[in-house]
Design a protein around this motif. Structure first.
Motif, PDB file in Angstrom:
ATOM      1  N   SER A  72       9.199  16.210  71.527  1.00 23.99           N
ATOM      2  CA  SER A  72       9.321  16.369  70.165  1.00 23.99           C
ATOM      3  C   SER A  72       8.701  17.603  69.743  1.00 23.99           C
ATOM      4  CB  SER A  72       8.678  15.330  69.568  1.00 23.99           C
ATOM      5  OG  SER A  72       7.312  15.331  69.289  1.00 23.99           O
ATOM      6  N   HIS A  73       8.542  18.207  68.655  1.00 19.35           N
ATOM      7  CA  HIS A  73       8.007  19.309  68.056  1.00 19.35           C
ATOM      8  C   HIS A  73       6.341  19.140  67.768  1.00 19.35           C
ATOM      9  CE1 HIS A  73      11.744  21.268  66.338  1.00 19.35           C
ATOM     10  NE2 HIS A  73      12.021  20.785  67.629  1.00 19.35           N
ATOM     11  N   SER A  75       2.726  18.920  67.666  1.00 20.20           N
ATOM     12  CA  SER A  75       1.833  19.736  68.283  1.00 20.20           C
ATOM     13  C   SER A  75       0.868  19.124  69.288  1.00 20.20           C
ATOM     14  CB  SER A  75       0.741  20.487  67.119  1.00 20.20           C
ATOM     15  OG  SER A  75       0.269  19.356  66.637  1.00 20.20           O
ATOM     16  N   ARG A  93      15.627  21.447  70.212  1.00 22.57           N
ATOM     17  CA  ARG A  93      16.279  21.000  69.020  1.00 22.57           C
ATOM     18  C   ARG A  93      15.633  22.079  67.945  1.00 22.57           C
ATOM     19  NH1 ARG A  93      19.955  17.509  69.982  1.00 22.57           N
ATOM     20  NH2 ARG A  93      20.497  17.373  67.857  1.00 22.57           N
ATOM     21  N   VAL A  94      15.311  23.291  68.058  1.00 23.98           N
ATOM     22  CA  VAL A  94      14.739  24.033  67.187  1.00 23.98           C
ATOM     23  C   VAL A  94      16.018  24.772  66.228  1.00 23.98           C
ATOM     24  CG1 VAL A  94      13.437  26.344  66.916  1.00 23.98           C
ATOM     25  CG2 VAL A  94      12.623  24.558  68.378  1.00 23.98           C
ATOM     26  N   SER A  95      15.975  24.386  65.139  1.00 26.76           N
ATOM     27  CA  SER A  95      17.071  24.766  64.210  1.00 26.76           C
ATOM     28  C   SER A  95      16.736  25.694  63.055  1.00 26.76           C
ATOM     29  CB  SER A  95      17.903  23.495  63.699  1.00 26.76           C
ATOM     30  OG  SER A  95      18.343  22.675  64.686  1.00 26.76           O
ATOM     31  N   THR A  96      15.359  25.963  62.698  1.00 24.86           N
ATOM     32  CA  THR A  96      15.100  26.783  61.779  1.00 24.86           C
ATOM     33  C   THR A  96      13.782  27.702  62.033  1.00 24.86           C
ATOM     34  OG1 THR A  96      13.313  25.344  60.758  1.00 24.86           O
ATOM     35  CG2 THR A  96      15.624  24.773  59.955  1.00 24.86           C
ATOM     36  N   GLN A  99      10.668  25.769  62.054  1.00 22.00           N
ATOM     37  CA  GLN A  99      10.216  24.978  63.219  1.00 22.00           C
ATOM     38  C   GLN A  99       9.851  25.909  64.471  1.00 22.00           C
ATOM     39  OE1 GLN A  99      14.144  23.091  63.692  1.00 22.00           O
ATOM     40  NE2 GLN A  99      13.487  21.106  62.378  1.00 22.00           N
ATOM     41  N   ALA A 102       6.422  26.827  63.778  1.00 23.54           N
ATOM     42  CA  ALA A 102       5.505  25.684  63.999  1.00 23.54           C
ATOM     43  C   ALA A 102       5.092  25.485  65.449  1.00 23.54           C
ATOM     44  CB  ALA A 102       5.895  24.474  63.392  1.00 23.54           C
ATOM     45  N   ALA A 103       6.123  25.785  66.369  1.00 26.72           N
ATOM     46  CA  ALA A 103       6.004  25.998  67.726  1.00 26.72           C
ATOM     47  C   ALA A 103       5.094  27.120  68.294  1.00 26.72           C
ATOM     48  CB  ALA A 103       7.305  25.936  68.324  1.00 26.72           C
ATOM     49  N   ILE A 144      11.980  28.224  73.207  1.00 22.98           N
ATOM     50  CA  ILE A 144      12.407  27.363  72.277  1.00 22.98           C
ATOM     51  C   ILE A 144      14.097  27.098  72.412  1.00 22.98           C
ATOM     52  CG2 ILE A 144      10.700  27.651  70.530  1.00 22.98           C
ATOM     53  CD1 ILE A 144      12.688  29.446  69.080  1.00 22.98           C
TER      54      ILE A 144
END
Ligand code: 3PY
Length: 251
Positions: A72-73, A75, A93-96, A99, A102-103, A144
């Motif tokens: 999952s994303h 942290s 599943r990084v779509s924006t 996101q 945040a990674a 990502i």
């Protein structure tokens, strides 16, 4: 900077595989094959946090960089994989761009990100924290994964996010998400892969992709992809045993 990150960000071809078998023996077998890296797959397997550390340890014994595909994303997952000594993470599943940012925040220490400091295996359980803090941002790889229609639509903004090293394409999920499955969808899927590759390279990012076999690696390398995730330990085990059984039956 680690040799592995240097190779990745300078678009040198690297070849690895997903490690999904939840046992260090499989890592030892895989790590002895001459690949450039392996990626412990905690997204699509039963591998948990404690086992990740033991699998990284087994890979380290063979001097093969071990990435972790986190499930999952969160942290906490990224921190735990990196504290265990992983060479980097693959965030699915990084779509924006939010996101992707945040990674980066979870992977990099300040001033780039906001990863928390902990005395894990990566820093010799705290004894080498100053050295590790100095080296980590330079050495850890952040990949990502773009594998949704939304990610494809946002690829330019995602690729522009600083701190991301590799834009990794998941063709399986992407084909489902953009309705391009099977031979009928091949043209549409190939166009999407090309769009992502061009956007990522334009932004100075390396591009990776999952391939079930090496058959079309040359074609995608020519298109600008340099980071190849070739199938997985489970896929190779099944395919080579099936081929051996078939050969023995017909011998
Ligand atoms: C995909 O092809 O969607 C993947 O995530 C590869 O594991």
């Amino acid at each position: 900077m680690s040799d592995f990150r240097k190779k990745c960000i300078s678009y040198e071809r690297v070849v690895g595989t997903f490690a999904a078998i939840p046992h260090p023996v499989a890592i030892e077998v895989t790590a002895a094959t001459g690949l450039d890296f392996l990626c412990i797959d905690a997204e699509h397997s039963q591998i948990d946090r404690e086992l990740i550390e033991n699998l990284v340890r087994a890979s380290d014994a063979h001097h093969i960089p071990a990435l972790v595909r986190v499930p999952s994303h969160a942290s906490e997952w990224i921190a735990s994989a990196l504290d265990a000594g992983a060479a980097g993470v693959l965030v699915p599943r990084v779509s924006t761009s939010a996101q992707a940012k945040a990674a980066v925040m979870a992977t990099r220490y300040p001033p780039i990100g906001e990863r928390g400091v902990g005395p894990g295996r990566a820093s010799a359980y705290g004894y080498r924290i100053p050295d590790y803090l100095k080296a980590a941002n330079e050495s850890l790889v952040l990949a990502i994964q773009i594998e949704t229609a939304e990610g494809l639509a946002n690829v330019e903004e995602i690729a522009a996010v600083e701190g991301v090293d590799i834009i990794f394409i998941g063709p399986g999920d992407l084909s489902v998400s953009i309705d391009a499955m099977g031979p009928a969808g091949a043209e549409k899927l190939n166009a999407a892969i090309t769009t992502i590759t061009n956007a990522a390279r334009e932004a100075g990012k390396a591009v990776g992709i999952f391939r079930p076999s090496a058959d079309d690696v040359g074609k995608w390398a020519e298109a600008g992809i340099s980071f190849f995730m070739l199938a997985s330990d489970t896929m190779f085990l099944g395919a080579s045993l099936a081929a051996g059984v078939a050969a023995a039956r017909n011998a």
